[in-house]
Scaffold this active site. Structure first.
Site, PDB file in Angstrom:
ATOM      1  N   GLU A  76      -3.809   7.179  -1.802  1.00 33.73           N
ATOM      2  CA  GLU A  76      -3.171   5.904  -1.461  1.00 33.73           C
ATOM      3  C   GLU A  76      -3.750   4.802  -2.321  1.00 33.73           C
ATOM      4  O   GLU A  76      -4.948   4.789  -2.608  1.00 33.73           O
ATOM      5  CB  GLU A  76      -3.397   5.592   0.028  1.00 33.73           C
ATOM      6  CG  GLU A  76      -2.845   4.224   0.441  1.00 33.73           C
ATOM      7  CD  GLU A  76      -2.579   4.088   1.945  1.00 33.73           C
ATOM      8  OE1 GLU A  76      -2.575   5.126   2.646  1.00 33.73           O
ATOM      9  OE2 GLU A  76      -2.380   2.952   2.398  1.00 33.73           O
ATOM     10  N   ASP A 121      -6.175   8.814   2.035  1.00 28.32           N
ATOM     11  CA  ASP A 121      -5.815   8.451   3.400  1.00 28.32           C
ATOM     12  C   ASP A 121      -5.162   9.667   4.038  1.00 28.32           C
ATOM     13  O   ASP A 121      -4.099  10.090   3.597  1.00 28.32           O
ATOM     14  CB  ASP A 121      -4.855   7.266   3.385  1.00 28.32           C
ATOM     15  CG  ASP A 121      -4.638   6.713   4.783  1.00 28.32           C
ATOM     16  OD1 ASP A 121      -5.602   6.681   5.557  1.00 28.32           O
ATOM     17  OD2 ASP A 121      -3.502   6.324   5.092  1.00 28.32           O
ATOM     18  N   SER A 172      -3.731   0.576  -2.548  1.00 26.44           N
ATOM     19  CA  SER A 172      -3.328  -0.732  -2.045  1.00 26.44           C
ATOM     20  C   SER A 172      -3.481  -1.734  -3.174  1.00 26.44           C
ATOM     21  O   SER A 172      -4.561  -1.849  -3.761  1.00 26.44           O
ATOM     22  CB  SER A 172      -4.221  -1.185  -0.889  1.00 26.44           C
ATOM     23  OG  SER A 172      -4.187  -0.243   0.151  1.00 26.44           O
ATOM     24  N   THR A 173      -2.422  -2.451  -3.475  1.00 27.49           N
ATOM     25  CA  THR A 173      -2.526  -3.467  -4.530  1.00 27.49           C
ATOM     26  C   THR A 173      -3.492  -4.561  -4.073  1.00 27.49           C
ATOM     27  O   THR A 173      -3.740  -4.724  -2.881  1.00 27.49           O
ATOM     28  CB  THR A 173      -1.164  -4.140  -4.803  1.00 27.49           C
ATOM     29  OG1 THR A 173      -0.770  -4.890  -3.646  1.00 27.49           O
ATOM     30  CG2 THR A 173      -0.098  -3.122  -5.164  1.00 27.49           C
ATOM     31  N   GLU A 184       0.863  -1.187   0.000  1.00 26.46           N
ATOM     32  CA  GLU A 184       0.000   0.000   0.000  1.00 26.46           C
ATOM     33  C   GLU A 184       0.897   1.233   0.000  1.00 26.46           C
ATOM     34  O   GLU A 184       1.759   1.371   0.856  1.00 26.46           O
ATOM     35  CB  GLU A 184      -0.950  -0.014   1.196  1.00 26.46           C
ATOM     36  CG  GLU A 184      -0.360  -0.633   2.441  1.00 26.46           C
ATOM     37  CD  GLU A 184      -1.348  -0.810   3.575  1.00 26.46           C
ATOM     38  OE1 GLU A 184      -1.778   0.212   4.126  1.00 26.46           O
ATOM     39  OE2 GLU A 184      -1.670  -1.951   3.913  1.00 26.46           O
TER      40      GLU A 184
END
Lengths: 504, 64
Positions: free
Chosen positions: A102, A97, A104-105, A10
């Site tokens: 942000e 965030d 996140s994979t 992330e």
């Protein structure tokens, strides 16, 4: 026997609204992500993310501590629920965030897959910048930086996550990951001109290996925004909590080099597998881990030896060679299934190559290791123009190394090796990995976005127009793969059919 | 631990480096230098024009 090391990254990105004077980073981050999401939705692409599908905070418990109870005075991280939060059809989460965009994979089964989806994430950010630019007045643009510091003492993270067996005592995990986190910096560092630690001048540290080391003040703890610990204890498995823990790693740098990301995740997954199988007889316990974390980052010669509690000393390379030797033995005696056989072998090979290069001539790794690639550019420029290390032009180059705009990125010009093709990474912007539960999440969003009201790591919530909302739990990160549910999903014309067949 | 004992490669004296590297420039070393020169020429065109303002304006609060 070690469990499959499901993993992901992330990344919080730096953000600037340029050409507008003062900018509000929260507003800019929201605009950036909304621009991307809305543009894909307008294009009517069936692979587009779905602005309708929000994040479901049902299972968010960032205050839980892996040690059981958090010490008094610990600040649990907040969960912000009111900002933009999109779930993408590749299984990723893209959101605001605090004051950063942000991404996140999705959950990945091995390190190469993480590299691919990290590249896909960069492409998503690039496309977001382009979409935002079309919405902004002439002369303004939002620019995103994949780094971890503003050079003024503010840091933002690139966190890794690894699925682990809950049965392994957390203390054993801490004992072995601590020296790995401290010493892997020699190949995971993204490089930084100067230091942001109090009292350290540019004369003391003209250039260091990492972006992040300056910001770590504790050995073990729950915080992520202040008094950051080398080993984070957040206990939020996003899966069956009886069986699993998710090790949340906050001390790494965001890498532009694919090889660096590959080794960061690949070696860590190997170390964690060896911890699970109790395959690490030697404990490297540093006398002063926080000081060594910084010291390793400040020592560009890589030659300094650090005191261990047993009275001996070790360099960062000594520790990495020991871990590498054990990993090679582990591959022979136990096997590498838990990190992916082919990827595991390739990680071992590259790990050895990089350690040998760091030992003999770090500059030979300018095409693989970010801190070396950046150093080569900045030091070359410094010598050409006869600049001192505190010249603003070098600080600007440091930042610009991480600029994600293809026309401006210095990393892109540094001749870094790649592991995945542009086509593969582009496909990863919309297609989920086939070998984790992200497949189920992504495919359901591709097919039935209009019928899904919320999603998170371990469930999807359907609204099929009858009965109450229906939550489909996904507590096993290794299930919901193409092999498990590919034909099931292909055979269902409607989500109602899917729910009937799942019996939920 | 003696934090200050570390050798600082990036900070090495310029003169020292020239003495060490000028006598027998290897073919490989020359090639690497030429590559770096080309690269520096290329990035010259894309570098931020007002470095000081750019660095000053780059403020990122509220990160993890």
């Amino acid at each position: 026997m070690a469990i499959t090391k499901i993993c992901g990254i992330e990344t919080e990105f730096g953000i600037l609204l340029r050409g507008a004077g003062e900018s509000n980073p929260i507003a800019a981050s929201s605009l950036l992500i909304n621009a991307y999401v809305n543009e894909l939705a307008r294009a009517g692409s069936s692979f587009g993310p779905t602005p309708k599908v929000g994040w479901d905070f049902e299972d968010e418990t960032p205050g839980n501590d892996a040690r059981g109870t958090a010490p008094a005075g610990t600040m649990a991280p907040e969960v912000e629920t009111h900002l933009v939060n999109a779930v993408l059809t590749n299984g990723a989460r893209y959101y605001v965030d605090h004051a950063h965009p942000e991404l996140s994979t999705p959950e990945c089964a091995e390190a190469r897959s993480v590299v691919k989806f990290d590249r896909s994430a960069e492409m998503i950010l690039v496309r977001s910048m382009e979409a935002a630019k079309r919405l902004l007045p002439d002369g303004q643009e939002i620019v995103v930086y994949k780094n971890n510091s503003d050079r003024k003492g503010n840091s933002y993270g690139c966190h890794e996550n690894y699925l682990m067996d809950r049965a392994v005592p957390f203390g054993r995990v801490v004992t072995h990951v601590m020296p790995h986190f401290i010493t892997r910096q020699i190949f995971t560092g993204a490089g930084k001109v100067g230091s942001e630690a109090p009292g350290i001048s540019v004369a003391d540290v003209p250039y260091q290996l990492t972006q992040r080391a300056d910001f770590f003040e504790e050995e073990v703890g729950l915080e992520t925004t202040l008094k950051r610990p080398i080993v984070n204890t957040r206990d939020e498995p996003h899966s069956d909590a009886q069986k699993y823990r998710r090790l949340h790693v906050i001390c790494g740098d965001a890498n532009l080099s694919e090889i660096a990301t590959y080794l960061k995740v690949g070696t860590t997954a190997l170390v964690l597998s060896m911890v699970e199988d109790d395959f690490l007889p030697r404990e490297f316990v540093f006398n002063a881990p926080v000081a060594v974390m910084r010291g390793v980052s400040y020592d560009t010669t890589l030659r300094r030896a650090w005191e261990l509690v047993d009275g001996t000393t070790a360099t960062a390379l000594d520790v990495q060679w020991e871990l590498f030797d054990r990993a090679r033995k582990y591959a022979e005696e136990v096997g590498l299934e838990c990190v992916g056989d082919d990827v595991g072998r390739d990680v071992l090979h590259r790990w050895e190559t990089v350690l040998a290069g760091l030992e003999s001539d770090p500059m030979s790794l300018a095409d693989q290791v970010d801190w070396v690639a950046k150093y080569r550019l900045i030091d070359g420029y410094r010598e050409r123009h006869d600049l001192s290390w505190d010249d603003a032009r070098l600080a600007a180059m440091d930042l610009q190394y991480h600029d994600l705009r293809p026309a401006k990125s210095l990393a892109r010009r540094a001749g870094l090796q790649t592991l995945v093709t542009d086509d593969e990474a582009a496909l990863g912007m919309s297609e989920p990995p086939s070998d984790t539960r992200a497949y189920f999440r992504g495919k359901c969003l591709q097919k039935w976005a209009d019928d899904i009201v919320a999603a998170n790591w371990d469930s999807l919530v359907f609204d099929i127009g009858r009965d109450p909302l229906r939550r489909v739990p996904m507590m096993e990160p290794t299930r919901g793969t193409e092999a498990h549910v590919g034909s099931l999903l292909a055979g269902c014309a409607t989500p109602a059919e899917l729910l009937d067949k799942l019996g939920s | 631990m003696a934090e200050r004992e570390q050798k600082k490669k990036p900070a090495r004296e310029k003169g020292e480096e020239e003495i060490a590297e000028t006598p027998e420039p290897s073919e490989k070393g020359e090639k690497l230098k030429a590559e770096l020169d080309d690269l520096l020429d290329e990035i010259d065109d894309v570098l931020e024009t007002n470095a000081e303002d750019f660095v000053k304006s780059y403020v990122q609060k509220g990160g993890q």
